[in-house]
Design a protein around this motif. Structure first.
Motif, PDB file in Angstrom:
ATOM      1  N   PHE A  29       7.151  83.638  56.116  1.00 27.68           N
ATOM      2  CA  PHE A  29       6.327  84.602  55.396  1.00 27.68           C
ATOM      3  C   PHE A  29       6.556  84.447  53.897  1.00 27.68           C
ATOM      4  CE2 PHE A  29       7.481  86.270  59.534  1.00 27.68           C
ATOM      5  CZ  PHE A  29       6.251  86.653  60.050  1.00 27.68           C
ATOM      6  N   THR A  30       5.496  84.591  53.129  1.00 30.90           N
ATOM      7  CA  THR A  30       5.593  84.495  51.674  1.00 30.90           C
ATOM      8  C   THR A  30       6.655  85.457  51.148  1.00 30.90           C
ATOM      9  OG1 THR A  30       3.280  83.851  51.472  1.00 30.90           O
ATOM     10  CG2 THR A  30       4.335  84.750  49.490  1.00 30.90           C
ATOM     11  N   GLY A  31       7.558  84.932  50.338  1.00 31.53           N
ATOM     12  CA  GLY A  31       8.565  85.747  49.675  1.00 31.53           C
ATOM     13  C   GLY A  31       9.775  86.115  50.509  1.00 31.53           C
ATOM     14  N   GLU A  32       9.789  85.796  51.786  1.00 35.14           N
ATOM     15  CA  GLU A  32      10.904  86.183  52.652  1.00 35.14           C
ATOM     16  C   GLU A  32      12.117  85.276  52.489  1.00 35.14           C
ATOM     17  OE1 GLU A  32      11.235  88.945  54.673  1.00 35.14           O
ATOM     18  OE2 GLU A  32       9.415  89.524  53.613  1.00 35.14           O
ATOM     19  N   SER A  33      11.893  84.036  52.056  1.00 32.42           N
ATOM     20  CA  SER A  33      12.986  83.081  51.901  1.00 32.42           C
ATOM     21  C   SER A  33      12.501  81.953  50.990  1.00 32.42           C
ATOM     22  CB  SER A  33      13.385  82.525  53.271  1.00 32.42           C
ATOM     23  OG  SER A  33      14.532  81.718  53.151  1.00 32.42           O
ATOM     24  N   ASP A  34      13.438  81.135  50.556  1.00 30.13           N
ATOM     25  CA  ASP A  34      13.094  79.937  49.788  1.00 30.13           C
ATOM     26  C   ASP A  34      13.030  78.782  50.786  1.00 30.13           C
ATOM     27  OD1 ASP A  34      12.775  77.834  48.066  1.00 30.13           O
ATOM     28  OD2 ASP A  34      14.621  78.180  46.945  1.00 30.13           O
ATOM     29  N   TYR A  35      11.822  78.351  51.120  1.00 29.47           N
ATOM     30  CA  TYR A  35      11.620  77.296  52.107  1.00 29.47           C
ATOM     31  C   TYR A  35      11.527  75.917  51.464  1.00 29.47           C
ATOM     32  CZ  TYR A  35      10.306  81.351  54.929  1.00 29.47           C
ATOM     33  OH  TYR A  35      10.293  82.564  55.576  1.00 29.47           O
ATOM     34  N   ASP A  36      11.596  75.852  50.147  1.00 36.11           N
ATOM     35  CA  ASP A  36      11.451  74.595  49.430  1.00 36.11           C
ATOM     36  C   ASP A  36      12.660  73.698  49.702  1.00 36.11           C
ATOM     37  OD1 ASP A  36       9.698  73.157  47.704  1.00 36.11           O
ATOM     38  OD2 ASP A  36      11.173  73.381  46.109  1.00 36.11           O
ATOM     39  N   GLN A  37      12.416  72.482  50.138  1.00 42.75           N
ATOM     40  CA  GLN A  37      13.481  71.537  50.459  1.00 42.75           C
ATOM     41  C   GLN A  37      13.304  70.255  49.651  1.00 42.75           C
ATOM     42  OE1 GLN A  37      12.570  70.897  54.627  1.00 42.75           O
ATOM     43  NE2 GLN A  37      14.368  72.079  55.219  1.00 42.75           N
ATOM     44  N   PRO A  38      14.371  69.499  49.470  1.00 48.42           N
ATOM     45  CA  PRO A  38      14.214  68.154  48.931  1.00 48.42           C
ATOM     46  C   PRO A  38      13.693  67.230  50.045  1.00 48.42           C
ATOM     47  CG  PRO A  38      16.522  68.592  49.389  1.00 48.42           C
ATOM     48  CD  PRO A  38      15.769  69.875  49.657  1.00 48.42           C
ATOM     49  N   PHE A  39      13.129  66.096  49.658  1.00 46.72           N
ATOM     50  CA  PHE A  39      12.740  65.104  50.652  1.00 46.72           C
ATOM     51  C   PHE A  39      13.991  64.630  51.383  1.00 46.72           C
ATOM     52  CE2 PHE A  39       9.036  64.737  47.891  1.00 46.72           C
ATOM     53  CZ  PHE A  39       8.024  64.752  48.839  1.00 46.72           C
ATOM     54  N   HIS A  40      13.861  64.455  52.687  1.00 44.24           N
ATOM     55  CA  HIS A  40      14.970  63.993  53.508  1.00 44.24           C
ATOM     56  C   HIS A  40      14.422  63.331  54.764  1.00 44.24           C
ATOM     57  CE1 HIS A  40      13.869  67.960  55.058  1.00 44.24           C
ATOM     58  NE2 HIS A  40      14.314  67.527  56.239  1.00 44.24           N
ATOM     59  N   CYS A  41      15.260  62.587  55.452  1.00 43.85           N
ATOM     60  CA  CYS A  41      14.952  62.033  56.767  1.00 43.85           C
ATOM     61  C   CYS A  41      15.797  62.789  57.778  1.00 43.85           C
ATOM     62  CB  CYS A  41      15.288  60.542  56.820  1.00 43.85           C
ATOM     63  SG  CYS A  41      14.262  59.522  55.744  1.00 43.85           S
ATOM     64  N   TYR A 130      10.429  60.316  55.281  1.00 41.56           N
ATOM     65  CA  TYR A 130      10.779  61.333  54.286  1.00 41.56           C
ATOM     66  C   TYR A 130       9.780  62.475  54.355  1.00 41.56           C
ATOM     67  CZ  TYR A 130      14.295  58.497  51.956  1.00 41.56           C
ATOM     68  OH  TYR A 130      15.423  57.781  51.676  1.00 41.56           O
ATOM     69  N   HIS A 131      10.296  63.684  54.383  1.00 36.87           N
ATOM     70  CA  HIS A 131       9.453  64.880  54.419  1.00 36.87           C
ATOM     71  C   HIS A 131      10.245  66.037  53.835  1.00 36.87           C
ATOM     72  CE1 HIS A 131      11.952  65.138  57.990  1.00 36.87           C
ATOM     73  NE2 HIS A 131      11.766  66.448  57.967  1.00 36.87           N
ATOM     74  N   ARG A 132       9.533  67.145  53.581  1.00 37.76           N
ATOM     75  CA  ARG A 132      10.207  68.322  53.052  1.00 37.76           C
ATOM     76  C   ARG A 132       9.394  69.568  53.361  1.00 37.76           C
ATOM     77  NH1 ARG A 132       9.323  70.708  48.185  1.00 37.76           N
ATOM     78  NH2 ARG A 132       7.380  70.197  47.151  1.00 37.76           N
ATOM     79  N   GLY A 133      10.100  70.675  53.494  1.00 36.38           N
ATOM     80  CA  GLY A 133       9.448  71.964  53.629  1.00 36.38           C
ATOM     81  C   GLY A 133       9.058  72.472  52.251  1.00 36.38           C
ATOM     82  N   THR A 134       7.994  73.268  52.192  1.00 39.70           N
ATOM     83  CA  THR A 134       7.528  73.835  50.925  1.00 39.70           C
ATOM     84  C   THR A 134       7.410  75.354  51.056  1.00 39.70           C
ATOM     85  OG1 THR A 134       5.174  73.625  51.472  1.00 39.70           O
ATOM     86  CG2 THR A 134       6.219  71.730  50.400  1.00 39.70           C
ATOM     87  N   ASN A 135       7.426  76.004  49.930  1.00 41.02           N
ATOM     88  CA  ASN A 135       7.329  77.463  49.911  1.00 41.02           C
ATOM     89  C   ASN A 135       5.925  77.953  50.215  1.00 41.02           C
ATOM     90  OD1 ASN A 135       9.884  78.599  49.442  1.00 41.02           O
ATOM     91  ND2 ASN A 135       9.827  77.909  47.325  1.00 41.02           N
ATOM     92  N   LEU A 136       5.875  79.132  50.787  1.00 40.20           N
ATOM     93  CA  LEU A 136       4.615  79.834  50.957  1.00 40.20           C
ATOM     94  C   LEU A 136       4.331  80.572  49.650  1.00 40.20           C
ATOM     95  CD1 LEU A 136       5.901  79.637  53.948  1.00 40.20           C
ATOM     96  CD2 LEU A 136       4.169  81.332  54.478  1.00 40.20           C
ATOM     97  N   THR A 137       3.128  80.408  49.137  1.00 39.53           N
ATOM     98  CA  THR A 137       2.755  81.073  47.888  1.00 39.53           C
ATOM     99  C   THR A 137       1.534  81.971  48.050  1.00 39.53           C
ATOM    100  OG1 THR A 137       1.431  79.151  47.225  1.00 39.53           O
ATOM    101  CG2 THR A 137       3.732  79.221  46.469  1.00 39.53           C
ATOM    102  N   ALA A 138       0.855  81.891  49.175  1.00 36.25           N
ATOM    103  CA  ALA A 138      -0.327  82.730  49.411  1.00 36.25           C
ATOM    104  C   ALA A 138       0.096  84.194  49.498  1.00 36.25           C
ATOM    105  CB  ALA A 138      -1.025  82.317  50.701  1.00 36.25           C
ATOM    106  N   PRO A 139      -0.573  85.101  48.793  1.00 33.73           N
ATOM    107  CA  PRO A 139      -0.232  86.524  48.917  1.00 33.73           C
ATOM    108  C   PRO A 139      -0.338  86.967  50.378  1.00 33.73           C
ATOM    109  CG  PRO A 139      -1.765  86.181  47.099  1.00 33.73           C
ATOM    110  CD  PRO A 139      -1.678  84.879  47.852  1.00 33.73           C
ATOM    111  N   ARG A 142       1.514  83.734  55.861  1.00 37.97           N
ATOM    112  CA  ARG A 142       2.371  83.555  57.014  1.00 37.97           C
ATOM    113  C   ARG A 142       2.078  82.198  57.631  1.00 37.97           C
ATOM    114  NH1 ARG A 142      -1.929  84.237  59.435  1.00 37.97           N
ATOM    115  NH2 ARG A 142      -2.809  85.561  60.975  1.00 37.97           N
ATOM    116  N   ARG A 143       3.087  81.642  58.301  1.00 36.03           N
ATOM    117  CA  ARG A 143       2.930  80.368  58.988  1.00 36.03           C
ATOM    118  C   ARG A 143       3.729  80.426  60.271  1.00 36.03           C
ATOM    119  NH1 ARG A 143       5.700  74.732  57.505  1.00 36.03           N
ATOM    120  NH2 ARG A 143       6.949  75.349  59.272  1.00 36.03           N
ATOM    121  N   PHE A 144       3.054  80.212  61.390  1.00 31.69           N
ATOM    122  CA  PHE A 144       3.715  80.176  62.688  1.00 31.69           C
ATOM    123  C   PHE A 144       3.615  78.753  63.212  1.00 31.69           C
ATOM    124  CE2 PHE A 144       1.953  84.651  62.731  1.00 31.69           C
ATOM    125  CZ  PHE A 144       3.141  85.241  62.353  1.00 31.69           C
ATOM    126  N   ALA A 145       4.749  78.204  63.616  1.00 26.31           N
ATOM    127  CA  ALA A 145       4.775  76.827  64.083  1.00 26.31           C
ATOM    128  C   ALA A 145       5.871  76.642  65.122  1.00 26.31           C
ATOM    129  CB  ALA A 145       5.007  75.875  62.916  1.00 26.31           C
TER     130      ALA A 145
END
Length: 151
Positions: A29-41, A130-139, A142-145
Motif C-alpha cells: 500500500f502507498t506509504g505503508e513501507s519503503d519498497y524501493d530496492q536496489p537491483f539484485h539477482c 537483475y530486478h528491483r522492487g519500487t515504491n507505490l506512489t499512487a494516492p 495498492r498492489r496485490f500479488a
C-alpha cells in the motif's frame, strides 16, 4: 499450484517434473513501507549454488498480479540479460564494495524496463535477472500479488 503456472515452469525449465519451492502473497500500500530496492539477482537467496547452464537445474519465479499494476503501483523493474551482460555479470550484485555497488546501480538504471501490467498478468524471470522492487506512489495505491517459484 495453478496448472498453467506449472506447465509454464516445466517448459521454461525444460523439465518434466517441477516443484513449487517458495510462494508468497504480498499486499502493498502507498506509504505503508519503503519498497524501493536496489537491483539484485535472486540466486543468492534462492539456492546454494550459482545459476546453471542446464535449464533443468535452475528455477523460475513467476510474479502474478491480482490488481492492475502501473509504475505508480510499485511495478517490478528488471534489466534483460543481454542488457545487463553489457554492463555486469550476475555476480556483480554480490560485491561488498559500496563504490562498486553504486556503479552497478547507475549502470543498470537506464536499462530498466517496467513489469507494469493489468490484473491477471504473470511475469516470469530467472533468478539471475537483475530486478528491483519500487515504491507505490499512487494516492491510495495498492498492489496485490503472489510470487510462485518453481524448481
Amino acid at each position: 499450484v495453478h496448472p498453467a503456472l506449472i506447465a509454464f515452469a516445466r517448459a521454461a525449465l525444460e523439465a518434466e517434473s517441477v516443484q513449487l519451492y517458495q510462494c508468497q502473497a504480498w499486499a502493498k500500500f502507498t506509504g505503508e513501507s519503503d519498497y524501493d530496492q536496489p537491483f539484485h539477482c535472486d540466486y543468492a537467496n534462492h539456492t546454494l549454488t550459482a545459476p546453471s547452464e542446464d535449464s533443468a537445474r535452475n528455477s523460475v519465479p513467476i510474479l502474478c498480479y491480482f490488481t492492475d499494476v502501473t509504475d505508480a503501483h510499485g511495478a517490478m523493474h528488471y534489466v534483460t540479460r543481454p542488457d545487463s551482460e553489457r554492463v555486469a555479470g550476475p555476480d556483480a550484485s554480490l560485491a561488498a564494495d559500496p563504490d562498486a555497488q553504486a556503479r552497478l546501480q547507475a549502470a543498470l538504471k537506464p536499462l530498466a524496463q517496467s513489469s507494469a501490467a493489468p490484473a491477471g498478468s504473470a511475469v516470469a524471470y530467472g533468478i539471475d535477472v537483475y530486478h528491483r522492487g519500487t515504491n507505490l506512489t499512487a494516492p491510495g495505491g495498492r498492489r496485490f500479488a503472489v510470487m510462485a517459484c518453481y524448481k
